[in-house]
Every structure is written in C-alpha cells, then in structure tokens.
Design a protein around this motif. Sequence first.
Motif, PDB file in Angstrom:
ATOM      1  N   TYR A  46       0.830  -1.212   0.000  1.00  0.00           N
ATOM      2  CA  TYR A  46       0.000   0.000   0.000  1.00  0.00           C
ATOM      3  C   TYR A  46       0.862   1.259   0.000  1.00  0.00           C
ATOM      4  CZ  TYR A  46      -4.285   2.652   0.575  1.00  0.00           C
ATOM      5  OH  TYR A  46      -5.343   3.510   0.368  1.00  0.00           O
ATOM      6  N   SER A  96       2.669   1.667  -3.402  1.00  0.00           N
ATOM      7  CA  SER A  96       1.693   2.010  -4.441  1.00  0.00           C
ATOM      8  C   SER A  96       1.177   3.428  -4.269  1.00  0.00           C
ATOM      9  CB  SER A  96       0.529   1.019  -4.414  1.00  0.00           C
ATOM     10  OG  SER A  96       0.984  -0.293  -4.656  1.00  0.00           O
ATOM     11  N   THR A  97       0.981   3.853  -3.014  1.00  0.00           N
ATOM     12  CA  THR A  97       0.558   5.233  -2.736  1.00  0.00           C
ATOM     13  C   THR A  97       1.627   6.209  -3.193  1.00  0.00           C
ATOM     14  OG1 THR A  97      -0.757   4.532  -0.832  1.00  0.00           O
ATOM     15  CG2 THR A  97      -0.139   6.867  -0.940  1.00  0.00           C
ATOM     16  N   TRP A 145      -8.269   6.870  -5.498  1.00  0.00           N
ATOM     17  CA  TRP A 145      -7.311   5.758  -5.551  1.00  0.00           C
ATOM     18  C   TRP A 145      -7.195   5.075  -4.186  1.00  0.00           C
ATOM     19  CZ3 TRP A 145      -3.069   4.146  -3.018  1.00  0.00           C
ATOM     20  CH2 TRP A 145      -2.386   3.069  -3.586  1.00  0.00           C
ATOM     21  N   GLY A 205      -6.889   1.212  -3.570  1.00  0.00           N
ATOM     22  CA  GLY A 205      -5.552   0.746  -3.213  1.00  0.00           C
ATOM     23  C   GLY A 205      -5.005  -0.249  -4.211  1.00  0.00           C
ATOM     24  N   PRO A 206      -3.872  -0.854  -3.893  1.00  0.00           N
ATOM     25  CA  PRO A 206      -3.268  -1.851  -4.782  1.00  0.00           C
ATOM     26  C   PRO A 206      -4.091  -3.147  -4.759  1.00  0.00           C
ATOM     27  CG  PRO A 206      -2.021  -1.693  -2.751  1.00  0.00           C
ATOM     28  CD  PRO A 206      -3.069  -0.604  -2.699  1.00  0.00           C
ATOM     29  N   THR A 264       3.832   5.808  -5.568  1.00  0.00           N
ATOM     30  CA  THR A 264       3.821   5.860  -7.037  1.00  0.00           C
ATOM     31  C   THR A 264       2.674   6.725  -7.541  1.00  0.00           C
ATOM     32  OG1 THR A 264       4.843   3.684  -7.163  1.00  0.00           O
ATOM     33  CG2 THR A 264       3.678   4.441  -9.131  1.00  0.00           C
ATOM     34  N   GLU A 265       1.490   6.531  -6.970  1.00  0.00           N
ATOM     35  CA  GLU A 265       0.308   7.289  -7.398  1.00  0.00           C
ATOM     36  C   GLU A 265       0.442   8.765  -7.047  1.00  0.00           C
ATOM     37  OE1 GLU A 265      -3.498   7.713  -9.216  1.00  0.00           O
ATOM     38  OE2 GLU A 265      -1.880   6.252  -9.377  1.00  0.00           O
TER      39      GLU A 265
END
Length: 93
Positions: A20, A23-24, A62, A66-67, A26-27
């Motif tokens: 998480y 991925s957060t 997003w 989440g991922p 990256t976003e």
Amino acid sequence: MSASKHRTFQVSGVVQGVFYRQSTYTEACRLGLTGYVRNNKDGTVTIEAEGPAAALDALEVWCRQGPPAARVEQVVVSTGSVQGYKEFAIQRG
C-alpha cells in the motif's frame, strides 16, 4: 499553478504488507503531490498529501481501492494547514 491544499487520509482495512505504501508513493508522484505515507502501529496507514484539489480528489479515489492485494474498509479524510512538503516520501515506522 493551483493553490496547494492539505489533506490527511487515514486508511483502514488490510492495508499493511500489501504494498500500500509503495503504491501510494507511485500514485502520489504521478499526480504531482507532496507529503508522505506511513504505516501505523494499529494497522492503519496515514497519508498526508499536498497539492491541487483535483489531484487530492484523484488520490482519495485511488486510496479507496488501493493496490490489488489491499482490502480497504474505510478512508477518513481531513483537511489541514499546508506544511510545504518538497517531495512525496515513504516514512518508515
């Protein structure tokens, strides 16, 4: 440039050990936001993000998904004073 806003997202559910934070990161970088993401001892994830309202809105959408391995149960969003973060970072607990 749009005026920066500050939002804190408190994310609960199965959000640790499922990438998480990464991925957060990256976003948030993709959206041009600054701030940080960190795991909390209670199993939740805290995200503090700053940037244009539209980008923060996109991050909120997003966060609710989440991922792929995450199972988000709740996202509590609050606003605050802009802190002037220079980048987006993953904080280690």
